[in-house]
Scaffold this motif. Structure first.
Motif, PDB file in Angstrom:
ATOM      1  N   ASP A 245       0.645  -1.011   0.162  1.00 18.49           N
ATOM      2  CA  ASP A 245       0.141   0.196   0.132  1.00 18.49           C
ATOM      3  C   ASP A 245       0.577   1.272  -0.107  1.00 18.49           C
ATOM      4  OD1 ASP A 245      -2.751  -1.119   0.431  1.00 18.49           O
ATOM      5  OD2 ASP A 245      -1.590  -2.059   2.200  1.00 18.49           O
ATOM      6  N   ALA A 246       1.888   1.280  -0.730  1.00 16.88           N
ATOM      7  CA  ALA A 246       2.868   2.421  -0.726  1.00 16.88           C
ATOM      8  C   ALA A 246       2.261   3.428  -1.464  1.00 16.88           C
ATOM      9  CB  ALA A 246       4.206   2.087  -1.470  1.00 16.88           C
ATOM     10  N   ASP A 247       1.314   3.295  -2.489  1.00 18.85           N
ATOM     11  CA  ASP A 247       0.880   4.315  -2.928  1.00 18.85           C
ATOM     12  C   ASP A 247      -0.179   5.111  -2.304  1.00 18.85           C
ATOM     13  OD1 ASP A 247      -0.976   2.115  -2.869  1.00 18.85           O
ATOM     14  OD2 ASP A 247      -1.877   2.404  -4.627  1.00 18.85           O
ATOM     15  N   ILE A 248      -0.781   4.727  -0.935  1.00 22.34           N
ATOM     16  CA  ILE A 248      -1.543   5.447  -0.352  1.00 22.34           C
ATOM     17  C   ILE A 248      -0.783   5.913   0.874  1.00 22.34           C
ATOM     18  CG2 ILE A 248      -3.625   4.591  -1.408  1.00 22.34           C
ATOM     19  CD1 ILE A 248      -3.639   2.842   1.260  1.00 22.34           C
ATOM     20  N   ALA A 249       0.303   5.586   1.416  1.00 22.55           N
ATOM     21  CA  ALA A 249       1.014   5.833   2.223  1.00 22.55           C
ATOM     22  C   ALA A 249       1.581   7.269   2.378  1.00 22.55           C
ATOM     23  CB  ALA A 249       2.082   4.807   2.792  1.00 22.55           C
ATOM     24  N   ASP A 250       1.722   7.669   3.754  1.00 25.18           N
ATOM     25  CA  ASP A 250       2.370   8.978   3.812  1.00 25.18           C
ATOM     26  C   ASP A 250       3.796   8.943   4.091  1.00 25.18           C
ATOM     27  OD1 ASP A 250      -0.083  10.515   3.976  1.00 25.18           O
ATOM     28  OD2 ASP A 250      -0.500   9.538   5.757  1.00 25.18           O
ATOM     29  N   LEU A 251       4.223   7.765   4.943  1.00 22.58           N
ATOM     30  CA  LEU A 251       5.770   7.590   5.151  1.00 22.58           C
ATOM     31  C   LEU A 251       6.097   6.375   4.253  1.00 22.58           C
ATOM     32  CD1 LEU A 251       6.378   8.809   8.677  1.00 22.58           C
ATOM     33  CD2 LEU A 251       6.869  10.115   6.563  1.00 22.58           C
ATOM     34  N   HIS A 252       7.254   6.108   4.000  1.00 23.03           N
ATOM     35  CA  HIS A 252       7.821   4.706   3.695  1.00 23.03           C
ATOM     36  C   HIS A 252       8.925   4.465   4.361  1.00 23.03           C
ATOM     37  CE1 HIS A 252       6.123   5.656  -0.560  1.00 23.03           C
ATOM     38  NE2 HIS A 252       5.171   5.191   0.252  1.00 23.03           N
TER      39      HIS A 252
ATOM     40  N   SER B 279       6.550  10.048   1.056  1.00 21.60           N
ATOM     41  CA  SER B 279       6.083   9.017   0.156  1.00 21.60           C
ATOM     42  C   SER B 279       6.579   9.883  -1.346  1.00 21.60           C
ATOM     43  CB  SER B 279       4.376   9.032   0.231  1.00 21.60           C
ATOM     44  OG  SER B 279       4.006  10.227   0.025  1.00 21.60           O
ATOM     45  N   GLY B 280       6.752  10.975  -1.217  1.00 22.40           N
ATOM     46  CA  GLY B 280       7.038  11.553  -2.607  1.00 22.40           C
ATOM     47  C   GLY B 280       8.637  11.424  -2.850  1.00 22.40           C
ATOM     48  N   GLU B 281       9.370  11.040  -1.622  1.00 17.39           N
ATOM     49  CA  GLU B 281      10.935  10.918  -1.833  1.00 17.39           C
ATOM     50  C   GLU B 281      11.356   9.460  -2.292  1.00 17.39           C
ATOM     51  OE1 GLU B 281      12.896  12.538   1.511  1.00 17.39           O
ATOM     52  OE2 GLU B 281      11.634  14.658   1.309  1.00 17.39           O
ATOM     53  N   THR B 282      10.341   8.584  -2.436  1.00 24.84           N
ATOM     54  CA  THR B 282      10.628   7.105  -2.715  1.00 24.84           C
ATOM     55  C   THR B 282      10.301   6.826  -4.137  1.00 24.84           C
ATOM     56  OG1 THR B 282      10.030   6.536  -0.306  1.00 24.84           O
ATOM     57  CG2 THR B 282      10.532   4.729  -1.957  1.00 24.84           C
ATOM     58  N   ASP B 283      11.574   6.196  -4.615  1.00 26.11           N
ATOM     59  CA  ASP B 283      11.413   5.795  -6.161  1.00 26.11           C
ATOM     60  C   ASP B 283      10.762   4.481  -6.073  1.00 26.11           C
ATOM     61  OD1 ASP B 283      11.387   5.290  -8.789  1.00 26.11           O
ATOM     62  OD2 ASP B 283      13.814   4.794  -8.852  1.00 26.11           O
ATOM     63  N   LEU B 284       9.292   4.149  -6.618  1.00 23.92           N
ATOM     64  CA  LEU B 284       8.768   2.923  -6.428  1.00 23.92           C
ATOM     65  C   LEU B 284       8.605   2.256  -7.551  1.00 23.92           C
ATOM     66  CD1 LEU B 284       5.716   4.114  -4.032  1.00 23.92           C
ATOM     67  CD2 LEU B 284       7.763   2.919  -3.134  1.00 23.92           C
TER      68      LEU B 284
ATOM     69  N   ALA C 129      -6.492  -5.606  -3.149  1.00 26.39           N
ATOM     70  CA  ALA C 129      -6.562  -4.676  -2.140  1.00 26.39           C
ATOM     71  C   ALA C 129      -5.620  -4.516  -1.357  1.00 26.39           C
ATOM     72  CB  ALA C 129      -7.740  -5.117  -1.487  1.00 26.39           C
ATOM     73  N   ARG C 130      -4.126  -5.124  -1.743  1.00 25.80           N
ATOM     74  CA  ARG C 130      -2.991  -5.036  -0.808  1.00 25.80           C
ATOM     75  C   ARG C 130      -1.717  -4.751  -1.799  1.00 25.80           C
ATOM     76  NH1 ARG C 130      -0.605  -6.022   4.034  1.00 25.80           N
ATOM     77  NH2 ARG C 130       1.556  -6.810   3.860  1.00 25.80           N
ATOM     78  N   PRO C 131      -1.905  -3.884  -3.089  1.00 26.37           N
ATOM     79  CA  PRO C 131      -0.715  -3.652  -3.891  1.00 26.37           C
ATOM     80  C   PRO C 131       0.742  -3.612  -3.207  1.00 26.37           C
ATOM     81  CG  PRO C 131      -1.729  -1.393  -3.525  1.00 26.37           C
ATOM     82  CD  PRO C 131      -2.866  -2.568  -2.826  1.00 26.37           C
ATOM     83  N   LEU C 132       1.605  -4.094  -3.946  1.00 24.09           N
ATOM     84  CA  LEU C 132       3.133  -4.191  -3.414  1.00 24.09           C
ATOM     85  C   LEU C 132       4.048  -3.320  -4.537  1.00 24.09           C
ATOM     86  CD1 LEU C 132       3.102  -8.019  -2.886  1.00 24.09           C
ATOM     87  CD2 LEU C 132       2.912  -6.244  -1.005  1.00 24.09           C
ATOM     88  N   PHE C 133       5.150  -2.779  -3.555  1.00 19.68           N
ATOM     89  CA  PHE C 133       6.090  -1.961  -4.408  1.00 19.68           C
ATOM     90  C   PHE C 133       7.186  -2.268  -3.898  1.00 19.68           C
ATOM     91  CE2 PHE C 133       2.027   0.202  -4.250  1.00 19.68           C
ATOM     92  CZ  PHE C 133       1.881   0.897  -5.510  1.00 19.68           C
ATOM     93  N   SER C 134       8.417  -2.077  -4.677  1.00 18.41           N
ATOM     94  CA  SER C 134       9.654  -1.991  -4.141  1.00 18.41           C
ATOM     95  C   SER C 134      10.578  -0.656  -4.426  1.00 18.41           C
ATOM     96  CB  SER C 134      10.635  -3.369  -4.936  1.00 18.41           C
ATOM     97  OG  SER C 134      10.637  -2.683  -6.424  1.00 18.41           O
ATOM     98  N   ALA C 135      11.245  -0.447  -3.477  1.00 17.55           N
ATOM     99  CA  ALA C 135      12.201   0.436  -3.334  1.00 17.55           C
ATOM    100  C   ALA C 135      13.667   0.131  -3.726  1.00 17.55           C
ATOM    101  CB  ALA C 135      12.290   1.400  -2.052  1.00 17.55           C
ATOM    102  N   PRO C 136      14.678   1.146  -4.174  1.00 16.52           N
ATOM    103  CA  PRO C 136      15.806   0.779  -4.582  1.00 16.52           C
ATOM    104  C   PRO C 136      16.775  -0.063  -3.381  1.00 16.52           C
ATOM    105  CG  PRO C 136      15.523   2.986  -5.116  1.00 16.52           C
ATOM    106  CD  PRO C 136      14.389   2.563  -4.451  1.00 16.52           C
TER     107      PRO C 136
END
Length: 317
Positions: free
Chosen positions: A120-127, A136-141, A150-157
């Motif tokens: 749910d990184a797309d709706i989170a305020d902090l990662h 959230s705006g500072e993470t390259d997802l 209902a539980r989308p997944l993302f990865s960061a660098p």
């Protein structure tokens, strides 16, 4: 060891169930698959105190232990509550700056924690990735395919698991959710087995179906004491806590997976279509099973602990 839950612990679980019955019907879970931010259910859990349960009292929370909340998290599994609940309510209080804790308790801050992927990184305020906390705006997802829409997944660098108490507490809460999911799936299967007819009889009267449902019930009942034992160990800082958490997560994962397989067999192919709500709980089980340590990781920790390899029992990849 002999213990029983206190009235307060049971009352918290009962309050969570009561508010989720009103605020988290299947339609709410379906809406989350469309990318909606946590809605009424999230607000209700904040109002009842669950989001701030692990936030210290001086920051607006309740300052509770994992033993105080484990039954409540089982209830959140029963309803398949959408949003990064474990990440925000359990892991984040140990990982984010103290200045943000009051926002967690109030339900205004949503946090995604890498486990190792960010749910749910797309709706989170902090990662939170490893020891890094960023808006959230500072993470390259990078988005990944998820078993649960209902539980989308993302990865960061960097995709690191948080170590120490945050990992164990989140793994325990996830095990509790899997236990609740397994119980919900068993209830749905039992109900449907009393309705679906084949060869002129309801399939619930067939001995083979009865045996399958009984096996699910036994697996869930055997997993529950392990989950509760792990909660007790974490609450009392027992040296065995990492071992107990891994035993609980592995048992709850396998029991919930068995419940999902049986529920799908009882329903037939229609169980995985949009016509029925069953797929909401099926998908959540398959999404949570690898979260906060997959079966292999927890079995390795359990093996190391039982073989007496010392620090290896607490090792994370």
């Amino acid at each position: 060891m002999k213990f029983s839950f206190t009235d307060d612990q049971r009352m918290l679980a009962g309050a969570v169930r009561e508010v989720l019955e009103k605020s988290c019907p299947p339609e709410t879970v379906r809406a989350a698959a469309g990318g909606e931010r946590p809605g009424p259910a999230w607000r209700a859990l904040a109002d009842v105190g669950l989001l701030g349960a692990h936030v210290p009292e001086e920051h607006g929370g309740l300052g509770l232990t994992p033993l105080d909340t484990v039954l409540a998290f089982e209830e959140t599994g029963w309803f398949a509550v959408p949003g990064p609940l474990v990440e925000t309510a359990v892991a984040a209080p140990l990982l984010v700056p103290d200045a943000r804790l009051a926002e967690i308790a109030a339900g205004t801050l949503v946090v995604s924690v890498a486990s190792p992927l960010l749910p749910d990184a797309d709706i989170a305020d902090l990662h939170v990735v490893g020891d890094r906390v960023a808006p959230s705006g500072e993470t390259d997802l990078t988005r990944h395919t998820s078993a649960d829409a209902a539980r989308p997944l993302f990865s960061a660098p960097r995709d690191e698991l948080p170590a120490g108490p945050a990992f164990d507490r989140a793994a325990l809460a996830t095990a509790a959710q899997l236990l609740g999911l397994g119980r919900r799936l068993r209830a749905e299967a039992v109900s449907y087995a009393g309705q679906r007819r084949q060869f002129g009889a309801v399939i619930g009267s067939f001995q083979a179906v009865k045996h399958q449902l009984a096996d699910v019930a036994i697996a869930l009942e055997f997993a529950a004491p392990l989950v509760h034992r792990a909660a007790y160990a974490l609450a009392h800082d027992a040296p065995s806590a990492p071992r107990d958490v891994s035993a609980a997560k592995d048992a709850a994962s396998r029991a919930a997976h068995g419940a999902a397989r049986t529920a799908l067999q009882v329903h037939g192919a229609i169980g995985y279509t949009d016509e029925l709500d069953l797929q909401l709980w099926l998908n959540r089980v398959w999404a949570l099973r690898p979260a906060w340590g997959d079966d292999g990781l927890h079995r390795a920790r359990l093996r190391d602990a039982l073989l007496g390899d010392g620090p290896a029992a607490e090792r994370l990849p």
